[in-house]
Structure formats: structure tokens, C-alpha cells
Design an enzyme around this catalytic site. Structure first.
Site, PDB file in Angstrom:
ATOM      1  N   ASP A  20       0.851  -1.186   0.000  1.00 52.85           N
ATOM      2  CA  ASP A  20       0.000   0.000   0.000  1.00 52.85           C
ATOM      3  C   ASP A  20       0.890   1.241   0.000  1.00 52.85           C
ATOM      4  O   ASP A  20       1.678   1.446   0.922  1.00 52.85           O
ATOM      5  CB  ASP A  20      -0.893  -0.008   1.237  1.00 52.85           C
ATOM      6  CG  ASP A  20      -1.933   1.091   1.218  1.00 52.85           C
ATOM      7  OD1 ASP A  20      -1.872   1.982   0.337  1.00 52.85           O
ATOM      8  OD2 ASP A  20      -2.823   1.083   2.092  1.00 52.85           O
ATOM      9  N   GLU A  66     -10.324   3.223  -2.180  1.00 53.42           N
ATOM     10  CA  GLU A  66     -10.781   3.355  -0.799  1.00 53.42           C
ATOM     11  C   GLU A  66     -11.375   4.728  -0.508  1.00 53.42           C
ATOM     12  O   GLU A  66     -12.158   4.881   0.425  1.00 53.42           O
ATOM     13  CB  GLU A  66      -9.631   3.088   0.176  1.00 53.42           C
ATOM     14  CG  GLU A  66      -8.533   4.135   0.158  1.00 53.42           C
ATOM     15  CD  GLU A  66      -7.380   3.773   1.087  1.00 53.42           C
ATOM     16  OE1 GLU A  66      -7.234   4.448   2.110  1.00 53.42           O
ATOM     17  OE2 GLU A  66      -6.650   2.828   0.772  1.00 53.42           O
ATOM     18  N   HIS A  86      -0.397   4.463  -0.269  1.00 53.43           N
ATOM     19  CA  HIS A  86      -1.136   5.604   0.292  1.00 53.43           C
ATOM     20  C   HIS A  86      -1.057   6.850  -0.577  1.00 53.43           C
ATOM     21  O   HIS A  86      -1.101   7.978  -0.075  1.00 53.43           O
ATOM     22  CB  HIS A  86      -0.633   5.925   1.706  1.00 53.43           C
ATOM     23  CG  HIS A  86      -0.922   4.853   2.697  1.00 53.43           C
ATOM     24  ND1 HIS A  86       0.021   4.347   3.570  1.00 53.43           N
ATOM     25  CD2 HIS A  86      -2.059   4.148   2.944  1.00 53.43           C
ATOM     26  CE1 HIS A  86      -0.509   3.402   4.313  1.00 53.43           C
ATOM     27  NE2 HIS A  86      -1.762   3.259   3.957  1.00 53.43           N
ATOM     28  N   HIS A  96     -11.403  -2.345   0.872  1.00 51.67           N
ATOM     29  CA  HIS A  96     -10.643  -1.644   1.901  1.00 51.67           C
ATOM     30  C   HIS A  96     -11.413  -1.766   3.201  1.00 51.67           C
ATOM     31  O   HIS A  96     -12.614  -1.519   3.251  1.00 51.67           O
ATOM     32  CB  HIS A  96     -10.493  -0.170   1.499  1.00 51.67           C
ATOM     33  CG  HIS A  96      -9.735   0.663   2.479  1.00 51.67           C
ATOM     34  ND1 HIS A  96     -10.350   1.482   3.398  1.00 51.67           N
ATOM     35  CD2 HIS A  96      -8.403   0.821   2.677  1.00 51.67           C
ATOM     36  CE1 HIS A  96      -9.432   2.116   4.113  1.00 51.67           C
ATOM     37  NE2 HIS A  96      -8.242   1.714   3.703  1.00 51.67           N
ATOM     38  N   GLU A 143      -1.159  -1.001  -4.180  1.00 56.40           N
ATOM     39  CA  GLU A 143      -2.338  -0.198  -3.866  1.00 56.40           C
ATOM     40  C   GLU A 143      -2.019   1.294  -3.844  1.00 56.40           C
ATOM     41  O   GLU A 143      -1.017   1.711  -3.277  1.00 56.40           O
ATOM     42  CB  GLU A 143      -2.874  -0.629  -2.498  1.00 56.40           C
ATOM     43  CG  GLU A 143      -4.052   0.186  -1.997  1.00 56.40           C
ATOM     44  CD  GLU A 143      -4.556  -0.330  -0.669  1.00 56.40           C
ATOM     45  OE1 GLU A 143      -5.185   0.460   0.071  1.00 56.40           O
ATOM     46  OE2 GLU A 143      -4.336  -1.523  -0.349  1.00 56.40           O
TER      47      GLU A 143
END
Length: 391
Positions: free
Chosen positions: A206, A258, A208, A308, A232
Site C-alpha cells: 500500500d 478506498e 497511500h 478496503h 495499492e
């Protein structure tokens, strides 16, 4: 049947606060839900209160109608709105299923599968060796799919090839310069992870939204030998064309979604084939109603769903009840770490149980878990901290 009250409680949940919502009716049937948005808890609580005022006196069986009115009558949207809608929507699904004595998945079309595969988290620790130990710990818990974050972005890191501990500033943007040590360190971390996990365990990363397009493409090239299940949110979430460029140039599947505020936010990403894996969050996007619509859009575009869901027992129950009904479900996130499990058991009766990386679909009425209000009120709101340790 009419709604008589919408009540809520805020409870400390480790590094964030959870909002627990209960819808009550004149026939004694109740429905519950759980939402959370770190550092915006009181804002979300105010939105839930306003939406609850709309719902009092209404027929709770008209879930689709209430979703449309809460969404369209608000004029301005975004996830700060849809998370409030999620709280009401999920509680309505729970209430209606409990009124009929059936699980939520029965109202959604019934089980497509008997178990929902889930993954857990492992911290990107200070060294590759510590990271490998984290992976080994999750494997010992029975998980066969594990996700981590970018090493060096949230804590100081070092390795045999980079002995001086260093970190990337917590608020560095995607347009700023990455240090040269990041790239070989990334390789060391995933070499260590794959060595301990073996070839059959699913590893995911991930980002972010912390990288730009060029660095995201480079990251996927560096990680290609380690057979990641997906990368991700490599780029910030606002522009589908950025993500689409990374997807076109990466052999690793790209995941995102998400931060979608409902199906209209998801549609451009799916229409532009900007991703291979869609990640709606049931408690961010507008609840079960919105997430089911997003899943249908994804299915029509041959895109898998990997929910998510880094939250607690009711959020997880809602996510997995829906996931059990979807033909295009890939996997779901879970936050089943030892630090988080204490809150699951404290705040709910019969929280969802994951064994060997799966949630076996429950036939208990509603979402399954019940709130323990007497425990929730003992642990009220606590100020939240950011990655830099400040309020």
C-alpha cells in the site's frame, strides 16, 4: 414500523476513534453500524446526527429511498458526507435483516461463496530482518495474504547496505525528491519477505498515494520479481488518468478506490480502465447500498473487488456480508492484528472470526455481532495523533 431514534457513541479504538450507531424503532427492532475517519471523528459524528434527524419517523424498510435522499438532498458530497450515509445505511441493512431473522447476505441475494478470503497487515519495520519476522508472525496466525506499507515512509529504516537510519519526511508530497537509498532498500525488504513467505503467500504493498506517476512505474519495475498480488494507491486518488498510466505500464495489478464517495466517484476509474482491482470501503463510500453498486460497475468492467477495511468488527461484518454475495470478489482487507483484536472483543458480542485467512460466512441474524454499549461508554473519544506524533 417507524424509526424512533438514531443514537451514537464514540469509542477509543487504539490509534483512531470508532463511532457506533444504533437505529431504534417503535417495534423494538434495532440495527447497528460502525464507522471511523481518523482525525475527523467529531465532524463525522455531526453528520450522522443530522442524517439521523432526517430518518426519525420514517419507514426503515425503504433502504434505497433513504440512500438516494441522503445523498442527493445534501447538495455537497465527498467522503465526509458518504461516511455519514454509510453509518445510517449499514444500520438499516442490519435492522431489516434482524426484523426478518436472516443474515444480511440473504437480503443481498444470498451466498455466492461459503467463505470470504481476507488478508492482514505487517508493519514495514526498521530493518528487512524485522520485517521478515513480522511476516512470519502473520503466517503463524494462519494468514496466507499479507499487506505492508512503503518502508521508510512511516519510520526510520536501515539495512546492511544502508546502515544509517533514515526516513522520508511524514508530509512529503508525491512531487518532492525521493532519496536514492529508497530503491535498493525496497528490494531488500521484499526479498526478505518473499524468502520467509515462500512462493504461495500473497504479498501486497500500500503506497497511500505517496508517489508520482514516474516513481510509481519505477516502483512496479523494481518489485516485479517478487510476484505481488497488487500495488495499492501508488499515486494520489484524484486523477484517474494518472492511475491509468501506471496500470498500463505495470505488470503488477494496480488497486485503488478506498477514497471513493459512492458509485459516481468510482465510475471514471472503471470506465478508463485505470485499475485492475477496485477497493471500495463500505464505511466510506455510502454503505452496503453504494458498495454493491460499485461492485456491479466493477464486474461489468471485468475488475475484481478487494475491499478496503482496516476497521473493527461491525465494519468488517458489513464488508464480509456483502463480499459473500459477489462473484467478482478477490479478497478483503482486515485489521486482525493483536493490538486491534482487544477492541473487537471489548465492544461487541460474537465478533467475526477469521481462521486460516478466511471468514466463514455466518447465518446469524443481521450483521451478526451485537454492541456492548456498557463497555463502549467506558472508553470515550481520545484525541488522535498523526504520523509525526502531534495532535
Amino acid at each position: 414500523m417507524r424509526v424512533t431514534a438514531v443514537r451514537q457513541w464514540i469509542a477509543e479504538f487504539g490509534y483512531y476513534n470508532a463511532i457506533y450507531v444504533r437505529i431504534e424503532t417503535d417495534e423494538g427492532v434495532e440495527g447497528v453500524a460502525e464507522v471511523a475517519m481518523r482525525r475527523r471523528t467529531r465532524t463525522v459524528s455531526a453528520i450522522v446526527e443530522e442524517l439521523g434527524e432526517y430518518l426519525v419517523g420514517k419507514d426503515p424498510t425503504r433502504i434505497e429511498q433513504h440512500f438516494e435522499r441522503m445523498y442527493r438532498d445534501s447538495f455537497l458530497g465527498g467522503t465526509l458526507l458518504t461516511i455519514g450515509i454509510s453509518a445510517i445505511d449499514v444500520a438499516l441493512w442490519d435492522l431489516n435483516a434482524r426484523a426478518l431473522g436472516v443474515p444480511v447476505h440473504r437480503l443481498l441475494g444470498g451466498k455466492f461463496r461459503d467463505a470470504v478470503p481476507v488478508y492482514t497487515h505487517a508493519r514495514a519495520t526498521e530493518t528487512p530482518e524485522q520485517f521478515a519476522a513480522e511476516i512470519a508472525d502473520r503466517l503463524a496466525m494462519g494468514f496466507t495474504a499479507i499487506k505492508t506499507t512503503l518502508p521508510g515512509f512511516y519510520t526510520k529504516v536501515s539495512s546492511v547496505h544502508h546502515e544509517t537510519p533514515a526516513a522520508i519526511p511524514a508530509r512529503q508530497t508525491e512531487t518532492e525528491l525521493l532519496p536514492n537509498w529508497f530503491w535498493p532498500l525496497l528490494t531488500e525488504y521484499f526479498e526478505a519477505a518473499r524468502e520467509v513467505a515462500g512462493p504461495d503467500v500473497h504479498l501486497m504493498l500500500d503506497c497511500h498515494g505517496r508517489l508520482n506517476v514516474a516513481n510509481s512505474i519505477r516502483l512496479c519495475e523494481v518489485l516485479e520479481p517478487y510476484s505481488l498480488t497488487f500495488v495499492e494507491e501508488p499515486v494520489p486518488p484524484e486523477r484517474p488518468e494518472w492511475l491509468a498510466e501506471v496500470t498500463r505500464r505495470s505488470s503488477i495489478p494496480i488497486a485503488a478506490g478506498e477514497r471513493w464517495a459512492g458509485p459516481y466517484a468510482a465510475a471514471p476509474f472503471l470506465e478508463q480502465r485505470a485499475l485492475s482491482v477496485a477497493q471500495p470501503d463500505v464505511i466510506f463510500c455510502g454503505g452496503i447500498t453504494a458498495a454493491k453498486r460499485i461492485a456491479a460497475l466493477a464486474e461489468a468492467n471485468a475488475v475484481s473487488i478487494a475491499f478496503h477495511n482496516p476497521f473493527g468488527p461491525l465494519a468488517s461484518a458489513a464488508t464480509w456480508q456483502l463480499g459473500a454475495t459477489l462473484p467478482n470478489l478477490l479478497i478483503s482487507e482486515s485489521m486482525l492484528t493483536p493490538e486491534q483484536m482487544v477492541f473487537w472483543e471489548r465492544y461487541t458480542e460474537d465478533p467475526p472470526v477469521v481462521r486460516n485467512g478466511e471468514w466463514v460466512v455466518s447465518d446469524a441474524p443481521g450483521l451478526g455481532p451485537k454492541l456492548r454499549i456498557e463497555e463502549i461508554v467506558k472508553h470515550p473519544f481520545r484525541p488522535e495523533y498523526d504520523a509525526g506524533g502531534t495532535r
